[in-house]
Scaffold this motif. Structure first.
Motif, PDB file in Angstrom:
ATOM      1  N   SER A  49      26.621   8.633  -0.270  1.00  0.00           N
ATOM      2  CA  SER A  49      25.403   7.911   0.071  1.00  0.00           C
ATOM      3  C   SER A  49      24.221   8.867   0.029  1.00  0.00           C
ATOM      4  CB  SER A  49      25.549   7.303   1.466  1.00  0.00           C
ATOM      5  OG  SER A  49      24.405   6.562   1.794  1.00  0.00           O
ATOM      6  N   ASP A  50      23.089   8.381  -0.495  1.00  0.00           N
ATOM      7  CA  ASP A  50      21.876   9.194  -0.561  1.00  0.00           C
ATOM      8  C   ASP A  50      20.677   8.300  -0.264  1.00  0.00           C
ATOM      9  OD1 ASP A  50      20.317  11.582  -1.185  1.00  0.00           O
ATOM     10  OD2 ASP A  50      19.721  10.537  -3.009  1.00  0.00           O
ATOM     11  N   GLN A  51      19.733   8.826   0.510  1.00  0.00           N
ATOM     12  CA  GLN A  51      18.494   8.105   0.810  1.00  0.00           C
ATOM     13  C   GLN A  51      17.332   9.052   0.604  1.00  0.00           C
ATOM     14  OE1 GLN A  51      18.559   6.439   4.735  1.00  0.00           O
ATOM     15  NE2 GLN A  51      20.476   5.359   4.404  1.00  0.00           N
ATOM     16  N   ARG A  52      16.268   8.513   0.012  1.00  0.00           N
ATOM     17  CA  ARG A  52      15.066   9.331  -0.174  1.00  0.00           C
ATOM     18  C   ARG A  52      13.840   8.431  -0.274  1.00  0.00           C
ATOM     19  NH1 ARG A  52      15.975  13.077  -4.624  1.00  0.00           N
ATOM     20  NH2 ARG A  52      18.086  13.045  -3.873  1.00  0.00           N
ATOM     21  N   SER A  53      12.713   8.986   0.063  1.00  0.00           N
ATOM     22  CA  SER A  53      11.440   8.267  -0.049  1.00  0.00           C
ATOM     23  C   SER A  53      10.724   8.722  -1.305  1.00  0.00           C
ATOM     24  CB  SER A  53      10.561   8.552   1.172  1.00  0.00           C
ATOM     25  OG  SER A  53      11.180   8.056   2.332  1.00  0.00           O
ATOM     26  N   VAL A  54      10.079   7.755  -1.989  1.00  0.00           N
ATOM     27  CA  VAL A  54       9.338   8.069  -3.210  1.00  0.00           C
ATOM     28  C   VAL A  54       8.024   7.315  -3.221  1.00  0.00           C
ATOM     29  CG1 VAL A  54      11.418   8.512  -4.569  1.00  0.00           C
ATOM     30  CG2 VAL A  54      10.414   6.239  -4.591  1.00  0.00           C
ATOM     31  N   GLN A  55       7.055   7.864  -3.917  1.00  0.00           N
ATOM     32  CA  GLN A  55       5.795   7.187  -4.169  1.00  0.00           C
ATOM     33  C   GLN A  55       5.936   6.455  -5.499  1.00  0.00           C
ATOM     34  OE1 GLN A  55       2.864   6.900  -2.368  1.00  0.00           O
ATOM     35  NE2 GLN A  55       4.050   7.825  -0.713  1.00  0.00           N
ATOM     36  N   TRP A  56       5.717   5.122  -5.460  1.00  0.00           N
ATOM     37  CA  TRP A  56       5.879   4.304  -6.662  1.00  0.00           C
ATOM     38  C   TRP A  56       4.866   3.173  -6.617  1.00  0.00           C
ATOM     39  CZ3 TRP A  56       9.763  -0.144  -7.244  1.00  0.00           C
ATOM     40  CH2 TRP A  56       9.849  -0.567  -8.562  1.00  0.00           C
ATOM     41  N   LEU A  57       4.130   3.014  -7.684  1.00  0.00           N
ATOM     42  CA  LEU A  57       3.110   1.969  -7.796  1.00  0.00           C
ATOM     43  C   LEU A  57       2.092   2.056  -6.654  1.00  0.00           C
ATOM     44  CD1 LEU A  57       5.549  -0.954  -8.709  1.00  0.00           C
ATOM     45  CD2 LEU A  57       4.166   0.405 -10.293  1.00  0.00           C
ATOM     46  N   GLY A  58       1.777   3.275  -6.249  1.00  0.00           N
ATOM     47  CA  GLY A  58       0.767   3.505  -5.220  1.00  0.00           C
ATOM     48  C   GLY A  58       1.247   3.282  -3.795  1.00  0.00           C
ATOM     49  N   LYS A  59       2.526   3.049  -3.608  1.00  0.00           N
ATOM     50  CA  LYS A  59       3.063   2.816  -2.264  1.00  0.00           C
ATOM     51  C   LYS A  59       4.324   3.649  -2.063  1.00  0.00           C
ATOM     52  CE  LYS A  59       1.358  -1.894  -2.089  1.00  0.00           C
ATOM     53  NZ  LYS A  59       1.711  -3.298  -2.051  1.00  0.00           N
ATOM     54  N   GLU A  60       4.736   3.769  -0.792  1.00  0.00           N
ATOM     55  CA  GLU A  60       5.963   4.498  -0.487  1.00  0.00           C
ATOM     56  C   GLU A  60       7.131   3.518  -0.423  1.00  0.00           C
ATOM     57  OE1 GLU A  60       7.858   7.202   3.062  1.00  0.00           O
ATOM     58  OE2 GLU A  60       5.724   7.408   2.626  1.00  0.00           O
ATOM     59  N   TYR A  61       8.241   3.923  -1.030  1.00  0.00           N
ATOM     60  CA  TYR A  61       9.470   3.134  -1.019  1.00  0.00           C
ATOM     61  C   TYR A  61      10.617   4.040  -0.606  1.00  0.00           C
ATOM     62  CZ  TYR A  61       7.098  -0.574  -3.603  1.00  0.00           C
ATOM     63  OH  TYR A  61       6.243  -1.563  -3.977  1.00  0.00           O
ATOM     64  N   LYS A  62      11.641   3.426  -0.041  1.00  0.00           N
ATOM     65  CA  LYS A  62      12.843   4.164   0.331  1.00  0.00           C
ATOM     66  C   LYS A  62      13.968   3.716  -0.607  1.00  0.00           C
ATOM     67  CE  LYS A  62      15.716   5.256   4.318  1.00  0.00           C
ATOM     68  NZ  LYS A  62      15.932   4.994   5.744  1.00  0.00           N
ATOM     69  N   ILE A  63      14.596   4.687  -1.276  1.00  0.00           N
ATOM     70  CA  ILE A  63      15.678   4.398  -2.210  1.00  0.00           C
ATOM     71  C   ILE A  63      17.006   4.773  -1.554  1.00  0.00           C
ATOM     72  CG2 ILE A  63      16.702   4.999  -4.433  1.00  0.00           C
ATOM     73  CD1 ILE A  63      13.883   5.553  -5.449  1.00  0.00           C
ATOM     74  N   GLU A  64      17.948   3.832  -1.566  1.00  0.00           N
ATOM     75  CA  GLU A  64      19.287   4.076  -1.041  1.00  0.00           C
ATOM     76  C   GLU A  64      20.295   3.870  -2.178  1.00  0.00           C
ATOM     77  OE1 GLU A  64      20.179   1.826   2.571  1.00  0.00           O
ATOM     78  OE2 GLU A  64      18.025   1.463   2.758  1.00  0.00           O
ATOM     79  N   VAL A  65      21.165   4.849  -2.363  1.00  0.00           N
ATOM     80  CA  VAL A  65      22.233   4.757  -3.353  1.00  0.00           C
ATOM     81  C   VAL A  65      23.550   5.004  -2.617  1.00  0.00           C
ATOM     82  CG1 VAL A  65      23.218   5.756  -5.456  1.00  0.00           C
ATOM     83  CG2 VAL A  65      20.728   5.593  -5.213  1.00  0.00           C
ATOM     84  N   LYS A  66      24.508   4.089  -2.816  1.00  0.00           N
ATOM     85  CA  LYS A  66      25.803   4.255  -2.151  1.00  0.00           C
ATOM     86  C   LYS A  66      26.924   3.985  -3.148  1.00  0.00           C
ATOM     87  CE  LYS A  66      28.512   3.065   1.875  1.00  0.00           C
ATOM     88  NZ  LYS A  66      28.600   2.330   3.113  1.00  0.00           N
ATOM     89  N   ARG A  67      27.795   4.995  -3.338  1.00  0.00           N
ATOM     90  CA  ARG A  67      28.966   4.855  -4.210  1.00  0.00           C
ATOM     91  C   ARG A  67      30.201   4.663  -3.344  1.00  0.00           C
ATOM     92  NH1 ARG A  67      30.642  10.169  -6.771  1.00  0.00           N
ATOM     93  NH2 ARG A  67      31.605  10.416  -4.736  1.00  0.00           N
ATOM     94  N   THR A  68      30.994   3.645  -3.686  1.00  0.00           N
ATOM     95  CA  THR A  68      32.242   3.415  -2.973  1.00  0.00           C
ATOM     96  C   THR A  68      33.352   3.093  -3.985  1.00  0.00           C
ATOM     97  OG1 THR A  68      31.674   1.084  -2.669  1.00  0.00           O
ATOM     98  CG2 THR A  68      31.200   2.552  -0.846  1.00  0.00           C
ATOM     99  N   PRO A  69      34.552   3.638  -3.758  1.00  0.00           N
ATOM    100  CA  PRO A  69      35.692   3.239  -4.587  1.00  0.00           C
ATOM    101  C   PRO A  69      35.965   1.748  -4.349  1.00  0.00           C
ATOM    102  CG  PRO A  69      36.212   5.171  -3.254  1.00  0.00           C
ATOM    103  CD  PRO A  69      34.901   4.650  -2.766  1.00  0.00           C
ATOM    104  N   ASP A  70      36.284   1.017  -5.408  1.00  0.00           N
ATOM    105  CA  ASP A  70      36.452  -0.429  -5.293  1.00  0.00           C
ATOM    106  C   ASP A  70      37.807  -0.852  -5.857  1.00  0.00           C
ATOM    107  OD1 ASP A  70      36.336  -3.213  -5.414  1.00  0.00           O
ATOM    108  OD2 ASP A  70      34.212  -3.218  -5.937  1.00  0.00           O
TER     109      ASP A  70
END
Length: 189
Positions: A49-70
């Motif tokens: 799992s990874d979370q980070r904040s980014v500036q996109w389209l003039g605003k701040e967004y939080k991106i979450e990526v989660k990998r799980t075996p399925d």
């Protein structure tokens, strides 16, 4: 009696000489038998799992990526018969108020048009990592790998503000000519 002593001495000398004779060496090499390791239970990658904040389209967004075996995905086998569980990756882009701007789920099936037949059969979706914001798109690096090796196909995933996904092979590793592109706008890619 002297003859007896000479005879004993002669026999002793012959025995000593016979003992010094070089022994015949065998040319056979005996090596231990290699035992083929039997496949174990299916191998699973760790949840990531990874979370980070980014500036996109003039605003701040939080991106979450989660990998799980399925376990619901098709198992993959390597050349020894060892099975591996494939992965599912969830991507969520949130606004500062916590509401969801974009939500996507990726499996190896999303990348099948961009990978070789051997990776379709024996590869697993290894990861998705935020790279940068470019041309008003979120850019991610993705990879499909052959499990427990350093071999993988690098891919680029771009997402615009409407949630449309553009996938292509990473141009640095592209040895097949122009990269193929496709767009998708649904929730599961």
């Amino acid at each position: 009696m002297r003859n007896v002593q000479l005879a004993v001495l002669a026999i002793t000398g012959l025995v000593v000489l016979a003992g010094c004779k070089e022994k015949k060496q065998s040319q056979d090499i005996i090596a231990p038998r290699l035992e083929v390791k039997k496949p174990s239970a299916p191998i699973r990658m760790q949840t990531y799992s990874d979370q980070r904040s980014v500036q996109w389209l003039g605003k701040e967004y939080k991106i979450e990526v989660k990998r799980t075996p399925d376990d619901s995905l098709r198992l993959v086998k390597d050349e020894t018969g060892q099975q591996f569980v494939d992965n599912r990756i969830a991507l969520i882009v949130r606004r500062t108020d916590g509401s969801i701007a974009i939500q996507k789920t990726f499996t190896k099936a999303a990348f099948e048009n961009y990978i070789d037949a051997s990776y379709r059969k024996q590869g697993i979706l290894e990861g998705l990592v935020f790279d940068k914001v470019d041309d008003q798109q979120l850019v991610f690096a993705a990879s499909v790998c052959l499990p427990q090796t350093d071999e993988y196909i690098p891919l680029e995933v771009r997402i615009n503000n409407f949630g449309n996904v553009i996938i292509k092979r990473d141009s640095e590793m592209d040895t097949y000519g122009d990269a193929v592109e496709a767009e998708a706008g649904d929730d599961e890619v």
